[in-house]
Design an enzyme around this catalytic site. Structure first.
Site: not given
Length: 634
Positions: A205, A240, A287, A310, A350, A352, A395, A400, A473
């Site tokens: 990276w 990625c 990503h 992934d 999602n 926080d 959102e 949600e 990135y």
């Protein structure tokens, strides 16, 4: 099948023997013995061979395998037996080449069955596409050639299953086990070192990339997989989108419907608590992962459909850098206690974002920024399809928040009560970075912070600092570009602004790959003793110019790029990629002055009639990776 004589259905018998080529231990799963049925209407469960027709010494038969058959190379031996007065006369013949048995999305009984023909064409058969990169406010297409029909691709996919993924026996017919193992087999090691499993790609990276290929230089999967399969040594380097593009190729080659998916402002949760601590855990500008289509008999029908896998090596799962398959339905519903890696995937889209102040107390929670504009290629076009509502409710909606809190409880996060009893102490002063338009690399720009006192009765003394920096990135700080301190007194309802003028000379030598910037603001509001930290950095990119590609309709491509920098370009070159069949480099012999165009022509080699995607990339000592693409119809 050609025989030495006419096949007599009354006296002749035919048996087909199959076995998995690379399995040393024989079992009912790795071998099959099929007696040819002479009744065209006879249908059996499992392996089946039925005589369909015959003419002279030729017979036509239909051979079918069980829907959960091992995906592998199978050898075939045909044995014939004839009843005579003297006894049984027999002979046998072994086919010189094995056959490949794949997952079958056309078969209703297969766990990867996909009913819609247009979906199958896009997610299994299509060998070319785009992957979305950039930022949520500046989404770009990056072309990618999957080339799953090219030489060595299928052989390599089968090799990965058995030798790197170590999938054994019946599990080789299970798309759940297969996709999980291949998410590990496509990568080698997160640190850029060679690990023992010898997976396809090494991630890196940051520069230097001198002992490999820059991730931005790959046009598709074919060269990567062919190089790896030829040497059985990992290929350097990937990020990625390269991992995701390569896994797409491998899964489509095996018959598993697959698509790359890009998530903008994607969280990397190191500890599985669904909370991202600012300055301790990273937020990637984007990503890319994959979705693979399958049923989930281990979970129930409600969790079937798209599954997230992934191949980018981020966090260990069961001792390997692997991720998924995580049911998209489970992610949407916040079901964190289901396999595989649901907590990590849920956090990517999602989590926080928490800010801890100098007094070690929580000062703010950002609940809406992570997981934006989740994207994939639309069916039948190169447009973007937005998948965000497939991953989570809108959102700010009640559902949600309910889903997040459900997931937080199921994740057994110790921070549940601590972080969610926070009062906003600052309701008076609002800080906002003013959006600005498109900026081409080479141009200067102005960063403006708008500050407004929303109180109708109180004045406020505000001091602080505006910081502009470059970043990778993956959201990692690269270099500081400019800082601007401010000290303002605001009367009730008064507005002001703080601006920073940035020139090309200010930022040019501090740019890193893909030209990302971020703007941060810290401030103190004296009257209420409040320290403000921007909950979400303002992020943007300076845009590269486009490589224009023109085709004369006969045999010549013309490539052109205008130098946008106020300095000349040295050692310029174009790289051209046509499907997975042609890749050519054209070096330029002259400097390209500011504002002038670099041009080159290329003769298109003879190709079969059809539709081809042409991609071109430009690079020089001063300007890196402008791209362009066009469709070529012959």
């Amino acid at each position: 099948m050609a025989l030495s004589r006419h096949f007599n259905v009354k006296t002749d018998d035919l048996t087909i023997l199959l076995q998995v080529e690379d399995e040393e231990i024989r079992s009912d799963d790795t071998t099959a013995k099929i007696q040819l049925s002479k009744d065209e209407n006879e249908v059996k469960k499992g392996w089946n061979a039925v005589l369909k027709s015959q003419a002279d010494t030729f017979i036509t038969m239909s051979v079918s395998s069980p829907a959960d058959c091992i995906v592998a190379k199978w050898t075939i031996q045909v044995k014939t037996a004839t009843k005579t007065e003297a006894g049984i006369e027999s002979s046998d013949y072994t086919l010189p080449l094995p056959i490949y048995i794949l997952f079958n999305p056309w078969c209703e009984n297969d766990n990867v069955y996909m009913a819609d023909a247009n979906h199958r064409e896009e997610y299994v058969e299509n060998d070319d596409g785009v992957i979305f990169v950039g930022t949520s406010d500046d989404i770009k297409r990056k072309g990618w050639s999957y080339a799953q029909y090219d030489k060595d691709i299928l052989d390599c996919a089968v090799y990965l299953m058995k030798n790197i993924g170590m999938i054994k026996g019946r599990a080789r017919g299970d798309p759940i086990a297969t996709t999980r193992a291949l998410s590990a087999a496509v990568n080698n090691d997160i640190r850029g070192e060679i690990s023992e499993d010898h997976g396809i790609l090494v991630g890196r990276w940051n520069a230097p990339y001198t002992d490999g290929t820059l991730p931005m230089d790959w046009f598709g999967s074919s060269k990567i997989i062919q190089q790896y399969y030829g040497t059985k040594q990992p290929v350097r380097y990937a990020q990625c989108w390269v991992f995701a593009g390569t896994l797409t190729t491998v899964l489509r080659a095996l018959g598993i419907p697959c698509r790359p998916v890009s998530c903008f402002t994607s969280a990397h949760d190191n500890n599985g608590d669904l909370i991202i601590l600012k300055d301790e855990e990273s937020i990637w500008n984007f990503h890319v992962w994959n979705e693979a289509w399958m049923t989930r008999p281990d979970l129930g029908t409600e969790y079937s459909g798209w599954q997230i896998v992934d191949a980018t090596p981020q966090e260990m799962s069961s001792g390997k850098f692997q991720c998924g398959p995580a049911s998209l339905a489970a992610i949407y519903n916040g079901d964190m206690d289901l396999p595989y890696d649901n907590k990590f995937v849920f956090a990517e889209i999602n989590a926080d974002w928490i800010q801890i102040g100098p007094d070690k107390k929580v000062q703010l929670v950002n609940t809406t920024s992570i997981g934006q504009k989740i994207s994939t290629k639309a069916i039948g076009s190169y447009e973007r399809e937005d998948l965000t509502n497939c991953y989570k409710s809108p959102e700010g909606s009640i559902r949600e928040r309910e889903t997040f809190l459900k997931a937080l409880v199921k994740s057994e996060s110790e921070k549940y009560r601590e972080y969610y009893q926070i009062e906003d102490l600052n309701k008076d002063v609002k800080f906002e970075i003013q959006p600005f338009g498109d900026v081409m690399i080479g141009q200067g720009f102005e960063v403006v912070l708008n500050i407004k006192n929303q109180s109708t009765t109180s004045s406020h003394h505000v001091t602080g600092r505006l910081d502009l920096s470059t970043e990778t990135y993956t959201g990692r700080f690269a270099s500081s570009v400019k800082r601007q301190a401010f000290d303002v007194h605001l009367k009730p309802e008064q507005k002001t602004k703080v601006s920073v003028m940035v020139t090309f000379e200010d930022y040019y030598e501090k740019l890193v790959e893909q030209n990302y910037f971020r703007v941060q603001c810290e401030a103190n509001i004296a009257e209420i003793h409040f320290d403000y930290y921007m909950s979400e950095p303002f992020k943007f990119r300076v845009r590269n110019p486009k490589v224009n590609i023109e085709f004369d309709g006969s045999e010549t491509l013309t490539l052109e790029l205008t130098n946008p920098l106020p300095i000349a370009l040295n050692n310029g070159k174009f790289r051209v990629h046509i499907a997975s069949q042609i890749e050519e480099e054209i070096k330029l012999n002259q400097k390209i002055p500011p504002g002038q165009a670099a041009q080159a022509t290329m003769k298109v080699p003879h190709l079969s009639p059809g539709r081809y995607i042409v991609r071109a990339q430009f690079s020089s000592d001063e300007l890196h990776y402008p791209e362009g693409y066009t469709t070529l119809i012959l």
